[in-house]
Structures are given as C-alpha cells and as structure tokens.
Write a protein that holds these residues in place. Structure first.
Motif, PDB file in Angstrom:
ATOM      1  N   ARG A 187       0.647  -1.473   0.282  1.00  0.00           N
ATOM      2  CA  ARG A 187       0.092   0.149   0.100  1.00  0.00           C
ATOM      3  C   ARG A 187       1.011   1.944  -0.125  1.00  0.00           C
ATOM      4  O   ARG A 187       0.942   2.442   0.150  1.00  0.00           O
ATOM      5  CB  ARG A 187      -1.014  -0.413   1.302  1.00  0.00           C
ATOM      6  CG  ARG A 187      -1.828  -0.909   0.901  1.00  0.00           C
ATOM      7  CD  ARG A 187      -3.168  -0.598   2.128  1.00  0.00           C
ATOM      8  NE  ARG A 187      -4.068  -1.349   2.043  1.00  0.00           N
ATOM      9  CZ  ARG A 187      -4.122  -2.674   2.338  1.00  0.00           C
ATOM     10  NH1 ARG A 187      -3.254  -3.214   3.192  1.00  0.00           N
ATOM     11  NH2 ARG A 187      -5.321  -3.673   2.365  1.00  0.00           N
ATOM     12  N   THR A 188       2.060   0.895  -0.191  1.00  0.00           N
ATOM     13  CA  THR A 188       2.808   2.017  -0.562  1.00  0.00           C
ATOM     14  C   THR A 188       2.321   3.537  -1.389  1.00  0.00           C
ATOM     15  O   THR A 188       2.814   2.696  -2.302  1.00  0.00           O
ATOM     16  CB  THR A 188       4.043   1.544  -0.657  1.00  0.00           C
ATOM     17  OG1 THR A 188       4.792   0.933   0.550  1.00  0.00           O
ATOM     18  CG2 THR A 188       5.806   2.987  -0.153  1.00  0.00           C
ATOM     19  N   PRO A 189       2.713   4.056  -1.038  1.00  0.00           N
ATOM     20  CA  PRO A 189       2.317   5.180  -1.941  1.00  0.00           C
ATOM     21  C   PRO A 189       3.547   5.396  -2.762  1.00  0.00           C
ATOM     22  O   PRO A 189       4.324   5.456  -2.578  1.00  0.00           O
ATOM     23  CB  PRO A 189       1.839   6.613  -1.188  1.00  0.00           C
ATOM     24  CG  PRO A 189       1.892   6.727   0.029  1.00  0.00           C
ATOM     25  CD  PRO A 189       2.510   5.322  -0.106  1.00  0.00           C
ATOM     26  N   ALA A 190       3.111   5.995  -3.700  1.00  0.00           N
ATOM     27  CA  ALA A 190       4.133   6.559  -4.932  1.00  0.00           C
ATOM     28  C   ALA A 190       4.602   7.123  -5.007  1.00  0.00           C
ATOM     29  O   ALA A 190       4.721   8.037  -4.337  1.00  0.00           O
ATOM     30  CB  ALA A 190       3.403   6.739  -6.342  1.00  0.00           C
TER      31      ALA A 190
END
Ligand SMILES: [Zn+2]
Length: 158
Positions: A8-11
């Motif tokens: 779920r790490t953001p870009a």
C-alpha cells in the motif's frame, strides 16, 4: 494470496527532474552494486556525461573480451550495444573494469594478483569488439581501483 511488504506504499516521486536530451554515450561496467554510485559519479562529474546509457553486467567489459567463459554474456551485450548505436545514436562507449571483481575471482578463477593484468588485456580486446560493432565509435577505457573506502578511476591505455 500473500501480502507483500510495501503493497500500500504510495507512489514514489523522484526529486530529480527528467531531462530528455541524450548525450550519445554508453558505459559498460560490472553490475556490482558496490561501485554503481561511484560509476555514476565518475561518468557524471569526471567525464561530464550525464544521462549516459548503462550496460551493467557481471564483469562489465569482460563480456566483449572474446573469452570462452563469457560467450553467452557477450551475445546479450553485443545486442544491447547494437540497439544503443542504432536507436540511441550512441557514439562514445566507456569501458570500466574494477578491482576486487567477483567475476574474475570467482567465475574465471583468476588469482587476485593477476586480475588487474587480465582486466587490462580484456579492456584492450573489448575495445576491438566495440569497434567491430560500431566502427566510428570513440572508446574510452578505465580501471576503477579500490583503495580503502576510495574508488579511483584511472585511464587504461589510450
Ligand atoms: Zn565486478
């Protein structure tokens, strides 16, 4: 289904600006991650070649030395060079061999004391191979020597 870390790490957005202009140069060097940043530093600031094209393979220029043990590696590197010459219009090729290279020590089984001489000979042979693929190319060759925590790039022949 397993979840992987960072799912779920953001870009991530790089803080470095994208520049579309090419410098028409490629470097062939060892994929050893311990020297990757130093090679970038040398190409960017020592040779003034930002955005150079990278051909990083185990042993680097050894792939173009004509050694029997490097036969399969050579096919891939030759293909990459042809592509870079035709599509990216590469005109300068920088060949870099480095000290303490596991390809020479482990894969080729060369004694530590003999590695540098073998690498210099391979740089010479690889220069010929580049010229056979790209007759008009300028080839520059270097040895990256490791002294403690310092990596020193020295010209290896004309
Ligand atoms: Zn290496």
């Amino acid at each position: 289904m397993t979840k992987t870390a960072g799912f779920r790490t953001p870009a991530f957005v790089s803080s470095l600006p994208y520049v579309g202009e090419r410098v028409y140069a490629a470097a062939i060097y060892c994929s050893d991650g311990r020297i990757g940043d130093h090679v970038d530093d040398f190409l960017h600031h020592g040779l003034n070649l930002p955005r150079y094209d990278r051909v990083a393979v185990p042993g680097g220029p050894v792939a173009l030395s004509g050694r029997f043990q490097a036969f399969w590696d050579s096919r891939g590197v030759e293909e990459q060079l042809r592509f870079l010459a035709q599509v990216h219009d590469v005109k300068t090729v920088v060949l870099i061999a480095h000290g303490n290279c596991a390809y020479y020590l482990r894969r080729l089984g060369i004694a530590p004391d003999c590695v540098e001489a073998e690498q210099r000979e391979d740089l010479h042979k690889a220069t010929g191979a580049v010229h056979r693929l790209m007759s008009a190319a300028t080839v520059r060759r270097y040895m990256a020597q490791i002294h403690g925590s310092e990596v020193r790039f020295e010209a290896a022949g004309p």
